[in-house]
Write a protein that holds these residues in place. Structure first.
Motif, PDB file in Angstrom:
ATOM      1  N   ALA A 170       0.696  -1.061   0.000  1.00  0.00           N
ATOM      2  CA  ALA A 170       0.123  -0.015   0.019  1.00  0.00           C
ATOM      3  C   ALA A 170       0.872   1.180  -0.059  1.00  0.00           C
ATOM      4  CB  ALA A 170      -0.951  -0.059   1.230  1.00  0.00           C
ATOM      5  N   LEU A 171       2.067   1.091   0.548  1.00  0.00           N
ATOM      6  CA  LEU A 171       3.043   2.477   0.676  1.00  0.00           C
ATOM      7  C   LEU A 171       3.820   2.381  -0.472  1.00  0.00           C
ATOM      8  CD1 LEU A 171       3.674   2.097   4.306  1.00  0.00           C
ATOM      9  CD2 LEU A 171       2.577   4.202   3.503  1.00  0.00           C
ATOM     10  N   GLN A 172       3.958   1.383  -1.373  1.00  0.00           N
ATOM     11  CA  GLN A 172       4.645   1.357  -2.372  1.00  0.00           C
ATOM     12  C   GLN A 172       6.025   1.419  -2.094  1.00  0.00           C
ATOM     13  OE1 GLN A 172       3.987   0.657  -6.391  1.00  0.00           O
ATOM     14  NE2 GLN A 172       2.426  -0.577  -4.670  1.00  0.00           N
ATOM     15  N   ALA A 173       6.505   0.564  -0.799  1.00  0.00           N
ATOM     16  CA  ALA A 173       7.841   0.575  -0.326  1.00  0.00           C
ATOM     17  C   ALA A 173       9.088   0.173  -1.137  1.00  0.00           C
ATOM     18  CB  ALA A 173       7.591  -0.160   0.949  1.00  0.00           C
ATOM     19  N   GLU A 174      10.035   0.989  -0.851  1.00  0.00           N
ATOM     20  CA  GLU A 174      11.278   0.304  -1.599  1.00  0.00           C
ATOM     21  C   GLU A 174      11.679  -1.143  -1.329  1.00  0.00           C
ATOM     22  OE1 GLU A 174      14.623   1.097  -4.211  1.00  0.00           O
ATOM     23  OE2 GLU A 174      12.891   2.331  -4.009  1.00  0.00           O
ATOM     24  N   LYS A 175      11.423  -1.195   0.017  1.00  0.00           N
ATOM     25  CA  LYS A 175      12.061  -2.739   0.666  1.00  0.00           C
ATOM     26  C   LYS A 175      10.996  -3.011   1.703  1.00  0.00           C
ATOM     27  CE  LYS A 175      16.573  -2.964   0.538  1.00  0.00           C
ATOM     28  NZ  LYS A 175      17.647  -2.825   0.834  1.00  0.00           N
ATOM     29  N   LEU A 176      10.680  -4.451   1.741  1.00  0.00           N
ATOM     30  CA  LEU A 176      10.119  -4.896   3.018  1.00  0.00           C
ATOM     31  C   LEU A 176      11.256  -5.867   3.657  1.00  0.00           C
ATOM     32  CD1 LEU A 176       7.813  -6.030   5.033  1.00  0.00           C
ATOM     33  CD2 LEU A 176       7.376  -7.517   3.043  1.00  0.00           C
ATOM     34  N   LEU A 177      11.420  -5.431   4.865  1.00  0.00           N
ATOM     35  CA  LEU A 177      12.709  -6.168   5.449  1.00  0.00           C
ATOM     36  C   LEU A 177      11.994  -7.023   6.696  1.00  0.00           C
ATOM     37  CD1 LEU A 177      15.665  -6.450   5.882  1.00  0.00           C
ATOM     38  CD2 LEU A 177      15.419  -4.570   7.378  1.00  0.00           C
ATOM     39  N   MET A 178      12.020  -8.349   6.539  1.00  0.00           N
ATOM     40  CA  MET A 178      11.545  -9.337   7.526  1.00  0.00           C
ATOM     41  C   MET A 178      12.405  -9.883   8.506  1.00  0.00           C
ATOM     42  SD  MET A 178       8.624 -11.512   5.167  1.00  0.00           S
ATOM     43  CE  MET A 178       7.044 -10.761   4.977  1.00  0.00           C
ATOM     44  N   ILE A 179      12.495  -9.424   9.725  1.00  0.00           N
ATOM     45  CA  ILE A 179      13.414  -9.903  10.548  1.00  0.00           C
ATOM     46  C   ILE A 179      13.045 -11.217  11.392  1.00  0.00           C
ATOM     47  CG2 ILE A 179      14.546  -9.294  13.041  1.00  0.00           C
ATOM     48  CD1 ILE A 179      15.267  -7.582  10.521  1.00  0.00           C
ATOM     49  N   THR A 180      13.800 -12.200  11.303  1.00  0.00           N
ATOM     50  CA  THR A 180      13.286 -13.395  11.986  1.00  0.00           C
ATOM     51  C   THR A 180      14.655 -13.945  12.502  1.00  0.00           C
ATOM     52  OG1 THR A 180      12.537 -15.654  11.098  1.00  0.00           O
ATOM     53  CG2 THR A 180      13.969 -14.478   9.831  1.00  0.00           C
ATOM     54  N   ASP A 181      14.405 -15.206  13.192  1.00  0.00           N
ATOM     55  CA  ASP A 181      15.309 -15.967  13.841  1.00  0.00           C
ATOM     56  C   ASP A 181      16.400 -16.726  13.177  1.00  0.00           C
ATOM     57  OD1 ASP A 181      13.646 -17.868  13.465  1.00  0.00           O
ATOM     58  OD2 ASP A 181      13.288 -18.306  15.504  1.00  0.00           O
ATOM     59  N   VAL A 182      16.434 -16.687  11.863  1.00  0.00           N
ATOM     60  CA  VAL A 182      17.194 -17.512  11.197  1.00  0.00           C
ATOM     61  C   VAL A 182      17.983 -16.563  10.163  1.00  0.00           C
ATOM     62  CG1 VAL A 182      16.064 -19.847  11.328  1.00  0.00           C
ATOM     63  CG2 VAL A 182      15.278 -18.040   9.306  1.00  0.00           C
ATOM     64  N   PRO A 183      19.185 -16.669   9.418  1.00  0.00           N
ATOM     65  CA  PRO A 183      19.909 -15.968   8.557  1.00  0.00           C
ATOM     66  C   PRO A 183      19.167 -15.522   7.217  1.00  0.00           C
ATOM     67  CG  PRO A 183      20.851 -18.079   8.643  1.00  0.00           C
ATOM     68  CD  PRO A 183      19.834 -18.071   9.740  1.00  0.00           C
ATOM     69  N   GLY A 184      18.157 -16.180   6.956  1.00  0.00           N
ATOM     70  CA  GLY A 184      17.419 -16.223   5.615  1.00  0.00           C
ATOM     71  C   GLY A 184      17.006 -17.523   5.206  1.00  0.00           C
ATOM     72  N   ILE A 185      16.319 -17.712   4.049  1.00  0.00           N
ATOM     73  CA  ILE A 185      16.177 -18.987   3.675  1.00  0.00           C
ATOM     74  C   ILE A 185      17.292 -19.899   3.440  1.00  0.00           C
ATOM     75  CG2 ILE A 185      14.949 -20.137   1.595  1.00  0.00           C
ATOM     76  CD1 ILE A 185      13.345 -17.640   0.896  1.00  0.00           C
ATOM     77  N   LEU A 186      17.023 -21.135   3.817  1.00  0.00           N
ATOM     78  CA  LEU A 186      18.197 -21.945   3.844  1.00  0.00           C
ATOM     79  C   LEU A 186      17.815 -23.263   2.765  1.00  0.00           C
ATOM     80  CD1 LEU A 186      18.804 -22.544   7.674  1.00  0.00           C
ATOM     81  CD2 LEU A 186      20.093 -21.072   5.941  1.00  0.00           C
ATOM     82  N   GLN A 187      18.692 -23.456   1.701  1.00  0.00           N
ATOM     83  CA  GLN A 187      18.711 -24.520   0.750  1.00  0.00           C
ATOM     84  C   GLN A 187      19.654 -25.641   1.139  1.00  0.00           C
ATOM     85  OE1 GLN A 187      19.665 -23.258  -3.326  1.00  0.00           O
ATOM     86  NE2 GLN A 187      17.685 -24.510  -4.084  1.00  0.00           N
ATOM     87  N   MET A 188      19.354 -26.971   0.877  1.00  0.00           N
ATOM     88  CA  MET A 188      20.215 -27.953   0.800  1.00  0.00           C
ATOM     89  C   MET A 188      21.079 -28.074  -0.274  1.00  0.00           C
ATOM     90  SD  MET A 188      20.106 -30.108   3.475  1.00  0.00           S
ATOM     91  CE  MET A 188      18.508 -30.514   3.682  1.00  0.00           C
ATOM     92  N   ASP A 189      22.617 -28.159   0.162  1.00  0.00           N
ATOM     93  CA  ASP A 189      23.272 -28.313  -1.097  1.00  0.00           C
ATOM     94  C   ASP A 189      23.529 -29.926  -1.588  1.00  0.00           C
ATOM     95  OD1 ASP A 189      25.158 -29.376   0.738  1.00  0.00           O
ATOM     96  OD2 ASP A 189      26.341 -27.581   0.821  1.00  0.00           O
ATOM     97  N   ALA A 190      24.473 -30.119  -2.360  1.00  0.00           N
ATOM     98  CA  ALA A 190      24.820 -31.409  -2.921  1.00  0.00           C
ATOM     99  C   ALA A 190      25.072 -32.222  -1.683  1.00  0.00           C
ATOM    100  CB  ALA A 190      25.814 -31.254  -4.037  1.00  0.00           C
ATOM    101  N   GLN A 191      25.978 -31.807  -0.760  1.00  0.00           N
ATOM    102  CA  GLN A 191      26.576 -32.452   0.284  1.00  0.00           C
ATOM    103  C   GLN A 191      25.523 -32.813   1.412  1.00  0.00           C
ATOM    104  OE1 GLN A 191      28.538 -29.890  -1.206  1.00  0.00           O
ATOM    105  NE2 GLN A 191      29.301 -31.683  -2.126  1.00  0.00           N
ATOM    106  N   GLY A 192      24.338 -32.194   1.421  1.00  0.00           N
ATOM    107  CA  GLY A 192      23.444 -32.356   2.314  1.00  0.00           C
ATOM    108  C   GLY A 192      23.169 -31.376   3.356  1.00  0.00           C
ATOM    109  N   GLU A 193      24.102 -30.369   3.297  1.00  0.00           N
ATOM    110  CA  GLU A 193      24.101 -29.310   4.049  1.00  0.00           C
ATOM    111  C   GLU A 193      23.407 -28.000   3.783  1.00  0.00           C
ATOM    112  OE1 GLU A 193      26.213 -29.305   6.854  1.00  0.00           O
ATOM    113  OE2 GLU A 193      26.816 -31.421   6.443  1.00  0.00           O
TER     114      GLU A 193
END
Length: 264
Positions: A170-193
Motif C-alpha cells: 500500500a505504501l509502495q515501499a522500496e523494501k520490505l525487511l523481514m526480521i526473523t531468528d534465522v539468517p534467511g532462506i536455507l537450501q540444501m546443497d549437494a552434500q546435504g548441508e
C-alpha cells in the motif's frame, strides 16, 4: 512518500532477542532521514498470557485458532504491551515512534477467513493515510496486526507477515525487511548441508515449498513477500535482527535472502 521507505516486520519470536544496538540502528536511520514503518507480531507473549489465564492455545496448520477469549488476549498483548514495548525501546535509543493497531483509523479493514480459525482476518483494504500522517509528523509508525471489519462491529487477528506485506504494498515501499531468528532462506546443497540462499525468485520459492525445503513459519513469510512484490514493492529481504544486518539491508548491500520482483 519517499521512494526510500522501508517496512520492517519484527516477528514475535525474535523481539525479546533484539539487542539494544538494533534499536540504536533504527534511531540512527531515522535521524539520517530514512522513512521506516514497523509491523510486529507477538505469538510467544500471546501464548504466555493465555497460559496465565489457563486458556489452551489452539492451532490448525500452524495458524492460531482465535476464539473470542483468545481475541481479547490478542488485542491486549499486540495492541497493548508488545506495541508499547517497541515504542519505548525506540525512544530509549533516541528515536521517535508512534504505536497504533490496524483498527486505528480503519488502517486494516478485514473480513473473517473462511478457514476454521475463528476471529482470524483476511485483509480487504489498507488505508495508508494514518501511516503517512505519522511519518509526516516525524515518527516511526509501529503497527500491531489487528484488523477491523468494514462495519466496525468485529475485530480480527491478522498474520503479521501478511499485514507487513500488505502495508508495504500500500505504501509502495522500496523494501520490505523481514526480521526473523534465522539468517534467511536455507537450501540444501549437494552434500546435504543447509546453505544460505542469497537471492531467489517466485518460481524457486514455489519449488522449495513443494519439496518441503521451505516449511512452517517461513511459508507465510515468503508468500507475503511474493504478494508484496506483485503489488509493487521492489524487494524483500529476510534476515536476522542484527544492527549490522539492518544497516547493510537499508544501504542496499547483500544480506540474508533477497527476493526481487519481476524486472528488478
Amino acid at each position: 512518500m519517499k521512494e526510500s521507505l522501508i517496512v520492517i516486520k519484527c516477528g514475535g519470536s525474535t523481539m525479546e532477542q533484539l539487542p539494544e544496538s538494533f534499536f540504536a540502528a533504527i534511531a540512527a536511520l531515522q535521524r539520517d532521514g530514512q522513512q521506516l514503518v514497523i509491523v510486529h507480531g507477538g505469538g510467544p507473549a500471546i501464548n504466555a498470557m493465555l497460559s496465565s489465564l489457563q486458556i489452551e492455545p489452539q492451532f490448525a496448520d500452524g495458524l492460531r485458532v482465535t476464539c473470542e477469549q483468545t481475541m481479547q488476549v490478542v488485542e491486549m498483548v499486540l495492541a497493548g504491551s508488545i506495541n508499547k514495548q517497541l515504542v519505548r525501546r525506540i525512544h530509549q535509543a533516541g528515536g521517535k515512534a508512534w504505536g497504533v493497531s490496524g483498527q486505528d483509523g480503519g488502517l486494516l479493514t478485514a473480513r473473517q477467513t473462511t478457514k476454521p480459525l475463528g476471529q482470524v482476518g483476511e485483509i480487504e483494504q489498507v488505508d495508508a493515510s494514518l501511516i503517512q500522517t505519522i511519518l509526516t509528523a516525524g515518527y516511526i509508525p509501529v503497527i500491531a496486526p489487528v484488523g477491523i471489519s468494514a462495519d466496525g462491529k468485529s475485530c480480527f487477528n491478522i498474520n503479521a507477515d501478511t499485514a507487513a506485506g500488505a502495508i508495504a504494498a500500500a505504501l509502495q515501499a522500496e523494501k520490505l525487511l523481514m526480521i526473523t531468528d534465522v539468517p534467511g532462506i536455507l537450501q540444501m546443497d549437494a552434500q546435504g548441508e543447509k546453505q544460505l540462499l542469497a537471492q531467489t525468485n517466485a518460481a524457486q520459492i514455489e519449488n522449495m515449498i513443494t519439496s518441503g525445503e521451505i516449511y512452517g513459519g517461513m511459508i507465510p513469510k515468503v508468500k507475503a513477500a511474493l504478494d508484496a512484490l506483485q503489488e509493487g514493492v521492489k524487494e524483500v529481504v529476510i534476515c536476522r535482527g542484527d544492527a549490522d544486518d539492518l544497516k547493510q539491508a537499508s544501504a542496499g548491500k547483500e544480506i540474508g535472502t533477497t527476493i526481487k520482483g519481476v524486472g528488478a
